[in-house]
Design an enzyme around this catalytic site. Sequence first.
Site, mmCIF file in Angstrom:
data_model
loop_
_atom_site.group_PDB
_atom_site.id
_atom_site.type_symbol
_atom_site.label_atom_id
_atom_site.label_comp_id
_atom_site.label_asym_id
_atom_site.label_seq_id
_atom_site.Cartn_x
_atom_site.Cartn_y
_atom_site.Cartn_z
ATOM 1 N N CYS A 170 66.286 25.756 38.415
ATOM 2 C CA CYS A 170 65.149 26.443 38.785
ATOM 3 C C CYS A 170 64.461 25.494 39.726
ATOM 4 O O CYS A 170 64.162 24.272 39.261
ATOM 5 C CB CYS A 170 64.269 26.738 37.451
ATOM 6 N N CYS A 215 58.376 29.310 42.431
ATOM 7 C CA CYS A 215 58.020 30.675 42.360
ATOM 8 C C CYS A 215 56.973 31.078 41.798
ATOM 9 O O CYS A 215 56.309 32.159 42.124
ATOM 10 C CB CYS A 215 59.375 31.318 41.881
ATOM 11 N N THR A 274 55.941 25.843 34.456
ATOM 12 C CA THR A 274 57.116 25.429 35.318
ATOM 13 C C THR A 274 56.739 24.565 36.422
ATOM 14 O O THR A 274 55.801 24.921 37.077
ATOM 15 C CB THR A 274 57.974 26.670 35.458
ATOM 16 N N GLU A 306 59.088 22.011 32.115
ATOM 17 C CA GLU A 306 57.937 22.826 31.912
ATOM 18 C C GLU A 306 57.039 21.919 31.069
ATOM 19 O O GLU A 306 57.479 20.807 30.512
ATOM 20 C CB GLU A 306 58.311 23.819 31.098
ATOM 21 N N HIS A 363 56.847 38.417 39.316
ATOM 22 C CA HIS A 363 57.717 37.562 39.016
ATOM 23 C C HIS A 363 59.023 37.993 38.385
ATOM 24 O O HIS A 363 60.212 37.060 38.436
ATOM 25 C CB HIS A 363 57.002 36.804 37.939
ATOM 26 N N TYR A 397 63.472 37.091 39.721
ATOM 27 C CA TYR A 397 64.512 36.534 38.575
ATOM 28 C C TYR A 397 66.012 37.106 39.260
ATOM 29 O O TYR A 397 66.871 36.461 38.941
ATOM 30 C CB TYR A 397 64.277 37.111 37.428
ATOM 31 N N CYS A 438 66.953 34.082 41.852
ATOM 32 C CA CYS A 438 67.498 32.852 41.273
ATOM 33 C C CYS A 438 68.470 32.925 40.283
ATOM 34 O O CYS A 438 69.349 31.962 40.257
ATOM 35 C CB CYS A 438 66.051 32.019 40.729
ATOM 36 N N GLU A 491 64.883 30.382 29.822
ATOM 37 C CA GLU A 491 63.955 31.067 31.028
ATOM 38 C C GLU A 491 64.383 32.513 31.153
ATOM 39 O O GLU A 491 63.425 33.288 31.253
ATOM 40 C CB GLU A 491 63.900 30.471 32.088
#
Length: 505
Positions: free
Chosen positions: A101, A105, A190, A255, A290, A294, A297, A443
């Site tokens: 990650c 984002c 994050t 995180e 969001h 996903y 990514c 995640e």
Amino acid sequence: MVLRTGEEYVNAIRHRNKVEIYVMGKEVKDVTEHPFLKPSVLAFKATYDAAHEEDSKSLGRAWSSFINEDVNRFTHIHRSPEDLAAKVKLLRKISHKTGACFQRCVGWDALNTIYVTSRLMAERGKKEYYERFVEYLKYVQKNDIALAGAMTDVKGVRTLRPNEQPHAYLRVTQVTKDGIYVSGAKANITGIAASEEIIVMPTRAMGEKDKDFAVAFSIPLDTESIKVIIGRQVNDGRRLEEGEIDGLPYRTNHEGLVIFDNVFVPMERVFMLGDWQMSGILVEIFSSYHRQGYGGCKSGLGDVIIGAAYNLAKQIGVEKAPHIQNKLNEMVLLNENMYGSGIAASLDAVKLCEDGCWWVNPMFANVTKQLVTRFPYEITKFSTDIAGGIIGTAPSEWDLKNPKLKPYIEKYLQGMMDYSTEDRLRMVRLLENIGFSVAFLIESVHGAGSPEAQRIAINRVYDYEYAEKIAKYLSQIEKRIEFKENAEPWRSTDTEKLANNGGQK
């Protein structure tokens, strides 16, 4: 400046004077060199490099009508369905370069969320938020700022509202003519230590008694009375070993728990203050943005895992076996389902205002995230099956580098002669570190809301009564039906209803 290089970004975050950042109980002054956080900085850096590298700069840049220049797409406001699709493609692309990650984002989605929310509020008379935000947006774009988004509160007892347990939600403690003071914490944020600014948002719909918790603002990370406690992850101790095999990939994410201890926020950085009626709308806008991302990514990380599993099958000579081919095919099918759903959420976007507030299709965005809560676990299972038990039991790189042990390891772990034992160990570690990572598994379940949150959203959008009317008509229980113009049996969301045009597609 506008388009920073990766090195310019790294140099910009090298020195902090006010914020306190802690890793394993010890304060960190330079996140760019600390072995625990440097991999996160390198992953973040990839988002800047993407705007300059030939294979990705067409996706990594976008034209901003706010400053009339090209900007890094991670600071861009989506102006069309094609923009939203470019987002998903860019996220898949950068995943191939980081294997992790890359953490930018959430801030990007927060930027677009505040833009849409403040615009909707301006159209209903509260223009100050939108005017403040546009000035902030120009600053972010001109300086290519690294943003973190902070929505998740610690929440405490889930059955209690914010006003019933104030310390479980970030809240406004004082309002002055110059700004506000806030206290509380945001959890699981994050990339926080690798960021320059935080965009803070409410985490849920609020009631009138919760108005002190209905606040959105931005603030530099390097601010007095902000503390960051970095969380632990699987295999994270390997970052401290200074090896170059076991710790792969050396780009990773982190995180943190962010504590606001009576922090002052200037009024020009406040984008919602006590507007509890809009908090649920803001959350709906952000969560769909969001969840759509996903699909990009996680499919990108899925590509890495598929490639690693295929290579390991070749290393032991089984890549053409029918059962291996079937497993690889199933992994691809699952991966492309996640990606395709994210693209669908983009291209079937919803226009919320006349001059270009484009929001994702909320049904497809929630379906995307629901698939992501499941398919990475299936992909990881298939890759583990193909790789074999060695993925969890391989000798360390330090054993391989021990002259006394190396000949034995090379002898007994050798596969096809086209590959060395070191090749096999490198690929095993890559698959282990990505396949069982926070970025690909944890995640995927809890990022952008846990699975039940998407099911609730899907149930809100899908029109079961209309689907039932269709079934009654076709079964001849009822003789007449008034068909909707749209093919999909969906309802408008609260956000679409709030928009001037009702959500034109």
